[in-house]
Motif scaffolding. Structure first.
Motif, mmCIF file in Angstrom:
data_model
loop_
_atom_site.group_PDB
_atom_site.id
_atom_site.type_symbol
_atom_site.label_atom_id
_atom_site.label_comp_id
_atom_site.label_asym_id
_atom_site.label_seq_id
_atom_site.Cartn_x
_atom_site.Cartn_y
_atom_site.Cartn_z
ATOM 1 N N SER A 1 -16.064 7.886 -11.294
ATOM 2 C CA SER A 1 -16.759 6.607 -11.369
ATOM 3 C C SER A 1 -15.736 5.488 -11.233
ATOM 4 C CB SER A 1 -17.537 6.467 -12.674
ATOM 5 O OG SER A 1 -16.656 6.438 -13.771
ATOM 6 N N SER B 1 -27.771 3.631 -6.312
ATOM 7 C CA SER B 1 -27.579 2.322 -6.940
ATOM 8 C C SER B 1 -28.009 1.187 -6.022
ATOM 9 C CB SER B 1 -26.116 2.141 -7.371
ATOM 10 O OG SER B 1 -25.245 2.309 -6.272
ATOM 11 N N THR C 1 -21.933 -0.268 -5.243
ATOM 12 C CA THR C 1 -22.406 1.032 -4.769
ATOM 13 C C THR C 1 -21.242 2.005 -4.633
ATOM 14 O OG1 THR C 1 -22.247 0.301 -2.468
ATOM 15 C CG2 THR C 1 -24.380 0.039 -3.531
ATOM 16 N N VAL D 1 -19.664 2.740 -12.239
ATOM 17 C CA VAL D 1 -20.614 3.190 -11.221
ATOM 18 C C VAL D 1 -20.182 4.570 -10.720
ATOM 19 C CG1 VAL D 1 -21.608 2.700 -8.942
ATOM 20 C CG2 VAL D 1 -21.119 0.817 -10.519
#
Length: 186
Positions: free
Chosen positions: A133, A120, A159, A137
């Motif tokens: 996640s 990412s 990130t 993300v």
């Protein structure tokens, strides 16, 4: 004949679902008391919110209260990982460099893996082992391709990559296959 086949399939499906339900129940009831609590997103049982007990004279020793059996233990406070075999022996421990999104303490399972992708943060990475996640993300372990030098991600980019050296990433890739438990502690 068609009714018999459908009945067999339905019976096998019911048996499989029952077995999975039983195993999930068994896993939940065998979680050590120190790992009890409310589950976080994607977690089966949250680890204690306080920092897991550490060995005063050996800071890299596996903290207590991380469960039993084969697992990956990740300390978000110490930025360290332990690979634990089925006999509760530490196979390897190493430092990591996390992204800016930490998973909540709890018990997760490796849910997906990728041999090589772009992180990412835009960095090419390999041996990606994902287990949860945060804020949409993916969070997981990975190694940057190249010399492994840290790169500064754009501060505005979320990130979830927990970066390892390439050598440690190779070990994690071999150890943490789909379904292996990941215990996140403080």
């Amino acid at each position: 004949m068609a009714g018999t086949s459908a009945g067999i399939v339905a019976g096998l499906t019911a048996a499989a679902l029952g077995a999975v339900g039983f195993l999930a129940y068994q896993a939940q009831t065998t979680v050590p008391a120190k790992l009890g609590g409310s589950p976080g997103p994607g977690a089966s049982a949250a680890a204690a919110a306080s920092k897991a007990p550490r060995h005063r004279h050996n800071p890299t020793a596996l903290p207590g209260g991380t469960g039993a059996g084969e697992r990956v233990v990740y300390s978000v406070d110490d930025d360290r990982v332990w690979l634990i075999d089925a006999h509760d022996r530490v196979q390897r421990t190493f430092p990591v460099r996390p992204g800016n999104l930490d998973p909540l303490p709890g018990t997760y399972w490796v849910s997906s893996r990728s041999n090589a992708v772009t992180g990412s943060d835009g960095v090419p990475i390999e041996h990606v082992v994902r287990f949860t996640s945060v804020d949409g993300v993916a969070v997981g372990f990975s190694a940057a391709v190249g010399d492994g030098s840290p790169t500064a991600a754009d501060p505005g980019v979320k990130t979830g990559g927990i970066r390892e050296t390439r050598a440690d990433g190779n070990l994690m890739w071999q150890f943490a296959t789909i379904g292996v438990r990941v215990v996140v502690i403080r």
